[in-house]
Design a protein around this motif. Structure first.
Motif, PDB file in Angstrom:
ATOM      1  N   CYS A  14       0.830  -1.211   0.000  1.00 22.64           N
ATOM      2  CA  CYS A  14       0.000   0.000   0.000  1.00 22.64           C
ATOM      3  C   CYS A  14       0.862   1.258   0.000  1.00 22.64           C
ATOM      4  O   CYS A  14       0.541   2.244  -0.666  1.00 22.64           O
ATOM      5  CB  CYS A  14      -0.940  -0.004   1.196  1.00 22.64           C
ATOM      6  N   THR A  15       1.985   1.235   0.724  1.00 18.16           N
ATOM      7  CA  THR A  15       2.902   2.372   0.749  1.00 18.16           C
ATOM      8  C   THR A  15       3.512   2.610  -0.623  1.00 18.16           C
ATOM      9  O   THR A  15       3.576   3.749  -1.103  1.00 18.16           O
ATOM     10  CB  THR A  15       4.023   2.135   1.785  1.00 18.16           C
ATOM     11  N   VAL A  16       3.970   1.539  -1.279  1.00 22.05           N
ATOM     12  CA  VAL A  16       4.577   1.658  -2.610  1.00 22.05           C
ATOM     13  C   VAL A  16       3.555   2.184  -3.609  1.00 22.05           C
ATOM     14  O   VAL A  16       3.857   3.068  -4.419  1.00 22.05           O
ATOM     15  CB  VAL A  16       5.157   0.305  -3.075  1.00 22.05           C
ATOM     16  N   SER A  17       2.354   1.657  -3.555  1.00 21.35           N
ATOM     17  CA  SER A  17       1.302   2.112  -4.459  1.00 21.35           C
ATOM     18  C   SER A  17       1.032   3.604  -4.272  1.00 21.35           C
ATOM     19  O   SER A  17       0.880   4.341  -5.247  1.00 21.35           O
ATOM     20  CB  SER A  17       0.040   1.301  -4.211  1.00 21.35           C
ATOM     21  N   GLY A  18       0.995   4.059  -3.029  1.00 16.03           N
ATOM     22  CA  GLY A  18       0.793   5.477  -2.747  1.00 16.03           C
ATOM     23  C   GLY A  18       1.955   6.331  -3.220  1.00 16.03           C
ATOM     24  O   GLY A  18       1.759   7.411  -3.786  1.00 16.03           O
ATOM     25  N   LYS A  19       3.194   5.878  -2.995  1.00 10.64           N
ATOM     26  CA  LYS A  19       4.377   6.618  -3.452  1.00 10.64           C
ATOM     27  C   LYS A  19       4.400   6.763  -4.969  1.00 10.64           C
ATOM     28  O   LYS A  19       4.859   7.758  -5.494  1.00 10.64           O
ATOM     29  CB  LYS A  19       5.664   5.899  -3.029  1.00 10.64           C
ATOM     30  N   PHE A  20       3.910   5.729  -5.653  1.00 13.13           N
ATOM     31  CA  PHE A  20       3.909   5.745  -7.109  1.00 13.13           C
ATOM     32  C   PHE A  20       2.816   6.656  -7.663  1.00 13.13           C
ATOM     33  O   PHE A  20       2.860   7.070  -8.804  1.00 13.13           O
ATOM     34  CB  PHE A  20       3.752   4.317  -7.644  1.00 13.13           C
ATOM     35  N   GLY A  21       1.845   6.993  -6.837  1.00 17.52           N
ATOM     36  CA  GLY A  21       0.779   7.883  -7.271  1.00 17.52           C
ATOM     37  C   GLY A  21      -0.538   7.182  -7.521  1.00 17.52           C
ATOM     38  O   GLY A  21      -1.505   7.799  -7.957  1.00 17.52           O
ATOM     39  N   ASP A  22      -0.588   5.892  -7.266  1.00 16.82           N
ATOM     40  CA  ASP A  22      -1.838   5.148  -7.401  1.00 16.82           C
ATOM     41  C   ASP A  22      -2.592   5.185  -6.072  1.00 16.82           C
ATOM     42  O   ASP A  22      -2.088   5.655  -5.061  1.00 16.82           O
ATOM     43  CB  ASP A  22      -1.566   3.685  -7.782  1.00 16.82           C
ATOM     44  N   ASN A  23      -3.782   4.638  -6.075  1.00 15.91           N
ATOM     45  CA  ASN A  23      -4.579   4.547  -4.869  1.00 15.91           C
ATOM     46  C   ASN A  23      -3.875   3.624  -3.870  1.00 15.91           C
ATOM     47  O   ASN A  23      -3.428   2.536  -4.232  1.00 15.91           O
ATOM     48  CB  ASN A  23      -5.960   3.988  -5.220  1.00 15.91           C
ATOM     49  N   ARG A  24      -3.780   4.042  -2.615  1.00 13.73           N
ATOM     50  CA  ARG A  24      -3.104   3.239  -1.595  1.00 13.73           C
ATOM     51  C   ARG A  24      -3.797   1.895  -1.346  1.00 13.73           C
ATOM     52  O   ARG A  24      -3.166   0.955  -0.894  1.00 13.73           O
ATOM     53  CB  ARG A  24      -3.026   4.005  -0.278  1.00 13.73           C
ATOM     54  N   CYS A  25      -5.065   1.801  -1.637  1.00 17.73           N
ATOM     55  CA  CYS A  25      -5.815   0.559  -1.400  1.00 17.73           C
ATOM     56  C   CYS A  25      -5.731  -0.409  -2.571  1.00 17.73           C
ATOM     57  O   CYS A  25      -6.264  -1.517  -2.482  1.00 17.73           O
ATOM     58  CB  CYS A  25      -7.272   0.882  -1.105  1.00 17.73           C
ATOM     59  N   LEU A  26      -5.092  -0.027  -3.654  1.00 14.70           N
ATOM     60  CA  LEU A  26      -5.001  -0.888  -4.832  1.00 14.70           C
ATOM     61  C   LEU A  26      -4.433  -2.274  -4.526  1.00 14.70           C
ATOM     62  O   LEU A  26      -4.977  -3.273  -4.983  1.00 14.70           O
ATOM     63  CB  LEU A  26      -4.169  -0.197  -5.923  1.00 14.70           C
ATOM     64  N   PRO A  27      -3.353  -2.397  -3.730  1.00 17.55           N
ATOM     65  CA  PRO A  27      -2.824  -3.734  -3.447  1.00 17.55           C
ATOM     66  C   PRO A  27      -3.775  -4.658  -2.692  1.00 17.55           C
ATOM     67  O   PRO A  27      -3.557  -5.862  -2.662  1.00 17.55           O
ATOM     68  CB  PRO A  27      -1.567  -3.455  -2.616  1.00 17.55           C
ATOM     69  N   LEU A  28      -4.820  -4.115  -2.100  1.00 19.54           N
ATOM     70  CA  LEU A  28      -5.784  -4.978  -1.422  1.00 19.54           C
ATOM     71  C   LEU A  28      -6.494  -5.884  -2.420  1.00 19.54           C
ATOM     72  O   LEU A  28      -7.019  -6.934  -2.050  1.00 19.54           O
ATOM     73  CB  LEU A  28      -6.782  -4.141  -0.626  1.00 19.54           C
ATOM     74  N   CYS A  29      -6.478  -5.500  -3.708  1.00 20.21           N
ATOM     75  CA  CYS A  29      -7.030  -6.384  -4.757  1.00 20.21           C
ATOM     76  C   CYS A  29      -6.254  -7.695  -4.803  1.00 20.21           C
ATOM     77  O   CYS A  29      -6.835  -8.736  -5.105  1.00 20.21           O
ATOM     78  CB  CYS A  29      -6.937  -5.704  -6.123  1.00 20.21           C
ATOM     79  N   SER A  31       0.487  -4.474 -12.136  1.00 21.44           N
ATOM     80  CA  SER A  31       0.249  -3.156 -12.741  1.00 21.44           C
ATOM     81  C   SER A  31       1.214  -2.099 -12.213  1.00 21.44           C
ATOM     82  O   SER A  31       1.711  -1.276 -12.986  1.00 21.44           O
ATOM     83  CB  SER A  31      -1.200  -2.721 -12.528  1.00 21.44           C
ATOM     84  N   VAL A  32       1.501  -2.113 -10.926  1.00 24.71           N
ATOM     85  CA  VAL A  32       2.440  -1.132 -10.373  1.00 24.71           C
ATOM     86  C   VAL A  32       3.851  -1.396 -10.900  1.00 24.71           C
ATOM     87  O   VAL A  32       4.574  -0.471 -11.262  1.00 24.71           O
ATOM     88  CB  VAL A  32       2.407  -1.128  -8.826  1.00 24.71           C
ATOM     89  N   ARG A  33       4.235  -2.664 -10.988  1.00 23.67           N
ATOM     90  CA  ARG A  33       5.565  -3.015 -11.499  1.00 23.67           C
ATOM     91  C   ARG A  33       5.736  -2.548 -12.950  1.00 23.67           C
ATOM     92  O   ARG A  33       6.742  -1.951 -13.304  1.00 23.67           O
ATOM     93  CB  ARG A  33       5.790  -4.521 -11.374  1.00 23.67           C
ATOM     94  N   VAL A  34       4.739  -2.824 -13.789  1.00 23.08           N
ATOM     95  CA  VAL A  34       4.804  -2.389 -15.184  1.00 23.08           C
ATOM     96  C   VAL A  34       4.816  -0.863 -15.265  1.00 23.08           C
ATOM     97  O   VAL A  34       5.561  -0.277 -16.060  1.00 23.08           O
ATOM     98  CB  VAL A  34       3.629  -2.990 -15.992  1.00 23.08           C
TER      99      VAL A  34
END
Length: 172
Positions: A56-71, A94-97
């Motif tokens: 969730c932290t990485v997703s937020g740092k990247f600019g995506d929704n912090r809850c995205l990894p909960l998927c 998706s975050v890796r790509v």
């Protein structure tokens, strides 16, 4: 591929056609390998003890929704209940790509799928280290191209053409 590659696009305008060249950076490697967890012990411990929090932290740092990894946590259970097995974690992939494309990192979708499936925790740790590195060492692209010029087509000026007030130009 050590030289800058150029992509040329054409823009059409009412007065003619213009060419613009955009410089792109050459592809680079990840700054750390997938298993360099000991290079950054705080990320390693964070990922080991609470990988969903790190994701969730990485997703937020990247600019995506912090809850995205909960998927990644809930989607396998939901799809399995419907009879569809899901082994690729969609958020990690998706975050890796996205990180690879934003920073011009070498790789392929097949490699990203394999990494996200079989080394998801290490993948989140690597992405966090990459984002930390990019924050400390931002990439600056300087555009050194001159602005586009438009020249009007025409004939040579007639003999005795006045270019500036008081100056008469003669053709020889």
């Amino acid at each position: 591929m050590n030289k800058l590659s150029q992509v040329t696009t054409r823009l059409k305008a009412s007065s003619g056609e213009f060419k613009m060249a955009f410089a792109t950076l050459p592809p680079t490697d990840w700054n750390t390998t997938l298993f360099d967890c000991c290079d950054d012990m705080s990320t390693c411990c964070y990922g080991f003890w609470c990988c969903p929090c790190l994701a969730c932290t990485v997703s937020g740092k990247f600019g995506d929704n912090r809850c995205l990894p909960l998927c990644d946590i809930f989607s396998p259970a939901i799809t399995a209940a419907c009879g569809l097995p899901l082994c690729v974690p969609p958020a990690a992939l998706s975050v890796r790509v996205g990180i690879r494309h934003r920073y011009g990192i070498k790789g392929s979708l097949c490699r990203d799928i394999a990494t996200s499936c079989f080394c998801e925790w290490c993948s989140w740790c690597q992405m966090n280290r990459e984002l930390k590195y990019r924050k400390k060492n931002p990439t600056v692209i300087v555009n050194v191209q001159p602005p586009p010029m438009m020249m009007a087509p025409g004939n040579a000026p007639p003999s005795g053409f006045m270019g500036q007030p008081g100056i008469i130009m003669n053709s020889y």
